[in-house]
Design an enzyme around this catalytic site. Structure first.
Site, PDB file in Angstrom:
ATOM      1  N   ASP A  62      22.984  37.246 -11.342  1.00  0.00           N
ATOM      2  CA  ASP A  62      23.612  38.455 -10.810  1.00  0.00           C
ATOM      3  C   ASP A  62      23.513  38.265  -9.305  1.00  0.00           C
ATOM      4  OD1 ASP A  62      24.093  40.966  -9.678  1.00  0.00           O
ATOM      5  OD2 ASP A  62      23.491  41.977 -11.512  1.00  0.00           O
ATOM      6  N   HIS A  63      24.633  37.907  -8.666  1.00  0.00           N
ATOM      7  CA  HIS A  63      24.507  37.473  -7.266  1.00  0.00           C
ATOM      8  C   HIS A  63      24.096  38.614  -6.331  1.00  0.00           C
ATOM      9  CE1 HIS A  63      28.704  38.815  -7.191  1.00  0.00           C
ATOM     10  NE2 HIS A  63      28.537  38.992  -5.900  1.00  0.00           N
TER      11      HIS A  63
ATOM     12  N   HIS B 292      25.591  44.788 -11.615  1.00  0.00           N
ATOM     13  CA  HIS B 292      25.101  44.875 -10.234  1.00  0.00           C
ATOM     14  C   HIS B 292      24.476  46.242  -9.913  1.00  0.00           C
ATOM     15  CE1 HIS B 292      27.285  41.217 -10.008  1.00  0.00           C
ATOM     16  NE2 HIS B 292      28.475  41.748  -9.879  1.00  0.00           N
TER      17      HIS B 292
END
Ligand code: NAD
Length: 494
Positions: A181-182, A244
């Site tokens: 999950d950047h 996110h």
């Protein structure tokens, strides 16, 4: 980044010529190499169906890291560690060949059996790659580490996510799986635990007694661009909120872990996510809002974007209220929102504190004043920073209160030195640190929260389009907060 012993590792990158690999992954690996986290003891095998020679692949790598270095010799030396293998994910013979290549490279670069399998492909391939890697013995068996990295999306509802997870865990243990999950690689997200648990003046008031509401905004100014094929089947709730936004919420809401190690942090994140109230249909209607952008200012409506069906009911905007059934949060609402074609690109967290129980300035003084709530803002992007808005007296004659910002915003010089999200995440993968990756129980809890919302939305006809490009979304999202006596702090920041 502090100097450290470089990790020995063989990377196998599935989707080796994909957009993500070329734009983000190779530059990230190069930066780790430049900074000494990787040394001469690493190699990477790029994989996809394409037929490429090693030299052709290396030329792509040098291109992909061009913005990171002017040092041609260093770029070439780095690229010399890259190898290409044409690979069809369903062809078992290809995995047998891959095993041989892996063993050869392991020997050549003295990699001690450490292997990172990065699956940067369309999600329908995640499970089959993991299974075949295990069944065809591509995993090392000499005591080195085997780590599987999975891109997003992780399922499209709880059932599909569980099925995918079952496939992955039939080949790898949970502690070998790194779900990317950047947003968790971003500076501000990573700073949340320190800001909270490293500062008694903050942690002591981090609860329902002092916090009126929490707002997480992940706004994009761009539209769907060329991603309609994927996006129109996903929507904002799945693409941004389930992963996110809820991950960020979990760091904001969790209790203090016993120690700052991934296993302990994950326990607390799961506890928080599992205490979110799951809405029934009426609850969804009351607490969640969807939107889709129309045309405006010369830009087309979502339904007129290339690749989008004219009758699409896909959500390009989602906002909602999260309530935690736990002692820390009680009825303090957490609001999340995210959308495309909004007024600005803006990732931020705004924490609004309660006003004093008795406002001594409101009456009894010659010029009654109304105090404002204190607001702590954690800026994610494009600016990185921390801003605390507090009440004070203004400097004029007479008695007037006003608010001022105590702020730290990262300087451009500092920002240039900060590792990019994928660099941080690769670094953690190499070090076996799962702190900033989503564990399965977290993903499961997030889907269980999101599923009833998506189900109701799929079953009912929305009145789309319902917001203008360049706005902050549909009016219903403002009404959602107004019903609780709240309002979005951004963009009307003080
Ligand atoms: P892409 O379509 O550009 O690349 C996919 C790769 O898979 C290509 O190299 C292709 O050749 C290969 N491939 C396809 N079918 C194959 C098969 N049967 N056998 C072997 N190889 C095959 O995709 P992308 O944009 O790089 O995205 C990769 C992953 O990263 C996806 O899961 C995506 O959701 C995720 N992701 C991408 C971005 C981004 O900015 N591109 C951002 C976030 C997440």
């Amino acid at each position: 980044m502090a100097t450290e012993t470089p990790t020995r590792a063989l990377f196998m990158l599935f989707g080796g010529t994909g957009d993500l690999a070329l734009r983000k992954l190779y530059p990230a690996i190069f930066n780790l190499y430049k900074k000494g986290s990787l040394s001469k003891h690493f190699a990477l095998v790029g994989l996809s169906r394409k037929e490429l020679t090693d030299d052709e692949f290396r030329a792509k790598i040098i291109d992909s890291i061009a913005s990171e270095t002017d040092d041609k010799a260093q770029a070439e030396e780095f690229a010399s560690h890259f190898y290409w293998k044409s690979h069809d994910v369903n062809n078992l013979g290809h995995y047998a060949e891959l095993r041989t290549i892996a063993d050869e490279l392991d020997k050549k670069y003295e990699l001690e059996g450490n292997r990172v399998f990065y699956v940067s492909m369309a999600p329908q391939f995640f499970g089959i790659v993991a299974k075949n890697l295990k069944d065809q013995h591509v995993l090392s068996e000499n005591g080195g580490f085997n780590r599987l990295v999975i891109e997003k999306p992780f399922g499209r509802d709880y059932e599909s996510a569980k099925k995918l997870n079952d496939e992955l865990t039939s080949a790898f243990n949970e502690n070998q799986i790194y779900r990317i999950d950047h947003y968790l690689g971003k500076e501000t997200t990573q700073a949340i635990p320190v800001i909270r648990f490293g500062n008694p003046i903050i942690e002591s008031v981090w609860n329902q007694n002092f916090i009126k509401n929490v707002q997480v905004t992940l706004a994009e100014s761009l539209g769907v661009e060329d991603r309609a094929g994927y996006y129109d089947t996903a929507g904002n709730l799945r693409d941004m909120i389930q992963n996110h936004a809820l991950q960020i919420v979990s760091y904001l809401a969790m209790d203090e872990p016993n120690t700052f190690v991934d296993t302990e942090i994950r326990k607390e994140k799961v506890k928080a996510l599992e205490s979110m109230e799951i809405y029934d249909a009426e609850g969804v209607k009351q607490n969640f809002v969807r939107g889709q952008y129309g045309a405006g200012d010369g830009s087309p409506a979502y339904r007129d974007e290339p690749g989008v069906p004219k009758d699409s009911n896909n959500d390009t905007y989602a906002a909602g209220k999260i309530v935690f059934n736990n002692p820390r949060w009680g009825k303090t609402p957490f609001y999340v929102r995210s959308g495309k074609k909004l007024a600005a690109k803006q990732g931020r967290i705004d924490i609004e504190f309660k006003k004093p129980l008795v406002d001594i300035f409101a009456k009894g003084t010659k010029q009654p004043q109304e105090l404002q709530s204190n607001v702590l803002s954690l800026l994610i992007d494009p600016k990185v920073g921390i801003v605390l808005n507090i009440n004070t007296k203004n400097s004029e004659q007479g008695f007037h209160t006003e608010t001022v910002d105590l702020d730290y915003v990262q300087s451009p010089e500092r920002a240039a030195e900060v590792p990019l999200p994928y660099e941080r995440l690769f670094h953690d993968i190499l070090n076996g640190d799962g702190t900033y990756f989503a564990s399965w129980p977290e993903v499961a809890a997030a889907w269980k929260f999101v599923d009833p919302i998506q189900h109701l939305w799929d079953a009912t006809q929305p009145d789309f389009p319902n917001y203008k490009p360049g706005s902050m979304g549909p009016k219903a999202a403002d009404d959602l907060l107004a019903r609780d006596g709240n309002s979005w702090y951004y963009p009307n920041v003080r």
